[in-house]
Design a protein around this motif. Sequence first.
Motif, PDB file in Angstrom:
ATOM      1  N   THR A   1      37.799  41.410  39.712  1.00 24.35           N
ATOM      2  CA  THR A   1      37.767  42.683  38.999  1.00 24.35           C
ATOM      3  C   THR A   1      38.637  43.605  39.763  1.00 24.35           C
ATOM      4  O   THR A   1      38.383  44.501  40.638  1.00 24.35           O
ATOM      5  N   PHE A   2      39.859  43.164  39.608  1.00 21.26           N
ATOM      6  CA  PHE A   2      40.991  43.905  40.120  1.00 21.26           C
ATOM      7  C   PHE A   2      41.122  45.274  39.849  1.00 21.26           C
ATOM      8  O   PHE A   2      41.526  46.073  40.867  1.00 21.26           O
ATOM      9  N   HIS A   3      40.913  45.775  38.704  1.00 22.79           N
ATOM     10  CA  HIS A   3      41.202  47.418  38.189  1.00 22.79           C
ATOM     11  C   HIS A   3      39.755  48.039  38.335  1.00 22.79           C
ATOM     12  O   HIS A   3      40.085  49.106  38.076  1.00 22.79           O
ATOM     13  N   ASN A   4      38.967  47.741  39.130  1.00 23.84           N
ATOM     14  CA  ASN A   4      37.863  48.673  39.220  1.00 23.84           C
ATOM     15  C   ASN A   4      38.013  49.861  40.185  1.00 23.84           C
ATOM     16  O   ASN A   4      37.299  50.629  40.136  1.00 23.84           O
ATOM     17  N   PHE A   5      38.917  49.448  41.340  1.00 23.65           N
ATOM     18  CA  PHE A   5      39.133  50.367  42.170  1.00 23.65           C
ATOM     19  C   PHE A   5      40.659  50.404  42.328  1.00 23.65           C
ATOM     20  O   PHE A   5      41.276  49.934  43.314  1.00 23.65           O
ATOM     21  N   PRO A   6      41.373  51.199  41.505  1.00 30.78           N
ATOM     22  CA  PRO A   6      42.667  51.290  41.542  1.00 30.78           C
ATOM     23  C   PRO A   6      43.577  51.668  42.879  1.00 30.78           C
ATOM     24  O   PRO A   6      44.477  51.171  43.368  1.00 30.78           O
ATOM     25  N   ALA A   7      42.861  52.730  43.615  1.00 28.81           N
ATOM     26  CA  ALA A   7      43.311  53.217  44.792  1.00 28.81           C
ATOM     27  C   ALA A   7      43.393  52.236  45.838  1.00 28.81           C
ATOM     28  O   ALA A   7      44.176  52.081  46.773  1.00 28.81           O
TER      29      ALA A   7
ATOM     30  N   PRO B   1      46.012  38.786  43.502  1.00 28.78           N
ATOM     31  CA  PRO B   1      45.296  39.066  42.081  1.00 28.78           C
ATOM     32  C   PRO B   1      45.585  38.117  40.997  1.00 28.78           C
ATOM     33  O   PRO B   1      44.817  38.210  40.196  1.00 28.78           O
ATOM     34  N   CYS B   2      46.706  37.190  41.058  1.00 31.13           N
ATOM     35  CA  CYS B   2      46.911  36.369  40.079  1.00 31.13           C
ATOM     36  C   CYS B   2      46.565  34.902  40.308  1.00 31.13           C
ATOM     37  O   CYS B   2      46.859  34.620  41.549  1.00 31.13           O
ATOM     38  N   VAL B   3      45.705  34.396  39.325  1.00 31.15           N
ATOM     39  CA  VAL B   3      45.402  32.682  39.786  1.00 31.15           C
ATOM     40  C   VAL B   3      46.812  31.984  39.461  1.00 31.15           C
ATOM     41  O   VAL B   3      47.985  32.487  38.959  1.00 31.15           O
TER      42      VAL B   3
END
Length: 1515
Positions: A1276-1282, A1328-1330
């Motif tokens: 879940t990469f975009h849950n915490f952008p900072a 982040p990328c498979v």
Amino acid sequence: MRKGSRWHSMEMAGIVCYTGATIITRSREIIEQIGRPLELDTDGIWCILPESFPEKYTITTSNPKKAKVVIEYPGAMLNVMVKDHYTNHQYHDLVDPENLEYSVRSENSIFFEVDGPYKAMILPASKEEGKKLKKRYAVFEFDGSLAELKGFEVKRRGELQLIKIFQSSVFSAFLQGDTLESCYASVAKVADYWLDVLYSKAANMPDSELFELIAENRSMSRKLEEYGDQKSTSISTAKRLAEFLGDQMVKDAGLSCRYIISKKPDGAPVTERAIPLNIFQTEPSVKHHYLRRWLKDPSLCNFDIRNILDWNYYIERLSGTIMKIVTIPAALQGIDNPVPRVAHPKWLHKRILERNDTFKQKRITDMFSVVAKPKPRVQTMEEDSEDLFASQETPDIEDGLSSNSMNRKSLGPTVTSKRKRPADSLEADTNHLNRSWRDVLGNPPKMGSSKEEVRAWIQFQKKKWEFQQKQRNSQTKRIRKDAMAFGGGAGREEAGSGRVVRSGPAMTLGGFLRQAHRTLLDVPWQIIQLAETNTPGQYKLWALVGNDLHLIKLIIPRVFYINMRSPKEESEDDNRTWRKVNKTLPRCYPVHHLYEYSLPEEVFRKHSSGLVADLSSPDVEGIYETQMPLEFRAMVQLGCVCVVDRSLAQGDTDTFELNQLKFKTVAQYQYLEEGSMRHIYFYHHSSGSKAMFGIFFNHSKKASIFVLDTVRTNQMPNMANLYNTERNSRIGSGIEDSNLPEANFEFDVKFETEARKIHRQIQRVLQSYRDEKKGPTLVAVQSPLKLTSLTSQMPDLGEFPQVPVHVTDPETMYNVLDWQHKGARAMVRHFLGVKQLLSTSMEQSRYFHIPVGNLPRDTTAFGADLFYARHLQKHNTVLWASPGPRPDLGGHEHDDNRAVLEPDGMSATSQINQSSCYSTVCVELDIDALAVTTILQANNINEMEGTSSSVAFDAAPQASLQDMMNGPDPSATVYDETPRSASAFKILRQMVAAWLRDVSVYKNVFADYQIIHFYRWLHDPNSLMFDPALHRMLRNLMRKLFLHLIAEFKRLGAIIVHANFNKIILCTRKKRLEDAISYVQYVVNSIRGKELFHSIDLSFNQCWEYLMWLDPSNHGGIKGKLPKEIQASEESQEEMRSLNGEVVESEEQTNTTTDEEGPLIEMAWNLAEFLPKWCDCQSSFNNVIASYICTIYEKMQEETSRHTPGYTPMKRKPSSQASQQPAPADSNKTCAEFAQELVAGQLAQKLYFLTQRIHKKGTASKEVEDAENSMMLTTTFHNFPALEFVKSVTKVLSLDSTVAQEVCKLRRDLLKLLNIGEFSAEAEWKDPCVSYILPEVICHSCNHCRNIDLCKDVYQTTERGVRVWLCPVCDTRYSTGDIEQQLIDLIQNNSMALILQDLQCENCLEVKQPNLTVHCSCGGHFKTLENHKEFENKLQFLVSCRVTDLKNMNLILNVKDKVEVKCLGVGLGLVVSDEHREASSVELSFLLQHFYTTEVPGLQHTNQLSDFMPCSLLT
């Protein structure tokens, strides 16, 4: 035997040497009684024997397994001598060790083996009188290939490339010519060519080729200081390399020295005139300085290499080689000097003068020769009128022994015959000879076992042979009489064939038929096309025979081989369809009793189901060559030129069988020379309901155009003007007028709404042309349809031989308003180029030996299949040709699935990656020709590892004498297919070597194409001769050669940043770009100087002056500019890309920023693509990294400018303002200190601000707008952008090891701002990328092969909403269908590997052997080798939208929708819908996914479900 060896014994050494010497001496004495010995050695003897001497002898044994044994008669003859004289009759075997009792027997382990026979052997001569050279010879096979080469300079390292090339080309010239004079004349042409190069000082040769030709390469085994005061050319070269490159370059052992010999200093020895080749690749000022110094000529102004070289030295070197190979052997054989510029040695010149002295007394045998006794002449009573000697002229006594005397008939007595034979007797004899020998003599008796029966059989055969001889004599006389009666000659003998072609005139219809019959049987056929008919096994063969075009029926039988474990009963039936043969099976499977069957194709198809049943019989080991296409067999066997075998051709001349025709090469006969045939051009293209047809006649300059549309609308341009305009533009572009059709064609344009009407009109046009009888004509067909489809629509088109033109127009060409104008222009352009296309196709057909009408679209792959099949047949090997992806292994291909069990990590070992920050210049090199180099250097690769090809693990098993007598051992086990394919791999290497010889010697461009496409053909499962074992064997060797290449780069001081089979990125440790380029050129030249890497092509691609490297998808830096001469090759590639007509921008190009005055910054960070855009994460990341790279680079440039060699500080006049300003505080700091302060100060403050701003903008409640990227996220990469921004920035900055501590402190402080612990799981960075790598994807446009990461690849773009991958060389998009099919194959292979995996004990790690045991013998539990969770993740990645939805691949999802999985109680049932019963085996992959993830009641150990697979219910 040297001291220090393991078994040191001088006595034993003396015995061995004496025994070997006496054996060879006795062998020479025996050979001299039969033939002539050529070369002797301690382990063998080369000799020449008469052709009549027996070569092989067959012995019949009582052993049923080996009824016949074939022995080599010369070897057996010498083995008898060894047995009689060198048998140890007192060999003791220890029987009782306690009582020391021995048994005495005879023992002899020495025997001769026969190699050959061979066509020719070339032995060089010594330049010294009375001395002979040993262990130097070249031996040729009967097909002209080089069988063995020993002792010559071409086999040595460090020799002149000029001498190597001369020797490699001169040996094949010895095979040309019919006499000694013509043979040496052909050899002299080669020698004169290279002498002309030296005498002309290589005036027409580029400098690069001249350097490669005359440079010598020597390697120093020790360090330079260890040589002391020794003198040699390599030592002088090393010392001079140290002068301008520095002592660091020559401090280690193994230095490769490339040098040339100069003519100055005058009078200096050769060792002092060695000039390093690297000096000519440096800057002009440096080159001029050192050349003046080394040549001791300060006034030197002309620095051309041709002015510096000592040409006399190289002429002397080449002349010495020509003496030993050409001139001295020619003089010893009585031939005048074929190369007059190479003078004979004094001793040889003296010997020639003595031999040719006119005042020397001659022997009587020099003036007189023995003449055969003349036969008595029979004179009839008609000639005997009154005087028996009236018709004889009195000869001159001086002309008695002259061979040119016209009165030779008067030398013997004349015998008069007074009895005349009656006329009826002559007629009876003539009728008697017209009958067959069986009708006259009766049936022959059987050859029994007793002497009387054998004697009777021999007497009958003698009578039959005498009768056949009379028939031949009578036929010859009758033919001559008929020919003289018609006024013609006896016949003419065709050049080079030995066949007599009767040319007497045919005055009657029967005479014409006989003449046509004789023409078909005696004149070679030039095959134009081989076309299939509706009858199985029957083909139409179009052939040009003489000047006439013939349509002949060719019957191609189905030939296959059955390997049986027990022999068949021999029968004397002449009509039996099988015969016993001795061939090598694919993968070297053991041959028990191999039988060749030849059946009509109809019979084979009728009983094909019975063959499948026979394959399951325990007595049948395998059935081979059942899948080979008949057309392919005919092309392999016939080629493009063939002749009729008169001994097999009988009866009708309209139909021939395949075995009645014999293959002939284009070197023996011509094939479709220019002007031998006319051609008609047929064009067809369609798109939907629109189509256009065109047929062009060159002889009458007329053309018919047919336009098909739903309505008759005439929008066609003026065809005559369009044609003339296009033709003039071709001439203006430089094309010669002779290569184009004639001008001023007449066009007839018609419009129709039905295709049938157009077909009928085209047939009428063709029929009218046939009625004109213009001579042999072929039709060049350009159409998207197959030839069979066109022939079915227009049957009259089948009355001509058809040659396909493989040029395809785009399908959307007619999707415009003015489609008729556009289609007409395309048609005319194709017609203007068809003559050149046909000429190229003819040349390619001559090289492939294939009919021009059967050239497929992929000619290189099909040509490789043909070449390989012919090489295998030449080595008596059964073919495994198959149209499917599995080779035809006689049924074994369905049993052995080990080929799919290759682990996924095999491609990982072929890639090297070292993540770091490189502050010195990095250079990217492209690698080419790795596969071809690997197969040519296969033996050397094994030797580099300390073994050889004969004793390596992958060597083919050698059959012993016991195996030859008793047959192979069926219990012999081979655990890998690599040893089984060793012999096939050796033949494959010979084929590639033949292509390379055609390129280097004959400059054949088609052979060059075969080499370029070799690896694509070997890798393609659609190839007929595809064998995954050969591909895996070559890839393993490529991996070894690749690792040796990397090790060589490291040995020369380079740092490997990234490397794979296609490119290498090097860190040069040089600050200046010029120094880095010179260093890389030196390293590349040193590597090319080694024989192992001589054929690998290493070229510059790009360079970086500063590089931050994480992996191929994540890197950034400052790009440097290559020199102009290196950029020239890149510009040519850019032009080629622009010609493709596709303008695409890759991610790498879009992320490249440039400033008009600043450096060129390249940013290719795949991890940044997964940062959210709505909170400015991506832009902030790019700005931070780019500013850091640019700031550090500017500091490096400033520091470099201060320490540049030759930089002189200038004292400037202080100004009023500048004198008052203090110097910057960081001007004297090092780059590392500056970077540490930058990260700890300015960059840290900027990151604090950016992190707080991103954190305030949004959290997980913000929806992600980029759905495509979200599909490829691992977490879940975009849950915490900072948080993701902080981890990404610190990960990239941590690549610079000089700021590691500062980045660690900065990361800790940034995480505190976000209330995240430094060592928490959330703070750990993950990609982040498979990643899913698709191995060995080949571009169909430029043949570039590379591995593609489907999600992270840099070279990808979006077309019409679909993401596609691009070739990095030519920017052509890869076929999405091919990639999808390869993904399906990977799923199938992985699922098969998961099913066939072994179980392993958890404790002792031993593989489970018994099938029914629950626990290991040590008490441990079993576990699977493959992790089913990993397999589930792969399926989830490939099937559940990660790739299929993103790349618009629907086939995988369609296959998934076919299968429905249901749980049935404690078992597992697979229910497949009726409409999908024929689903492919790839569906098993999706079944396995549910099988391993579904909890089934009653099965507790789900990780061991593979044990229960046989118990599942398949419905």
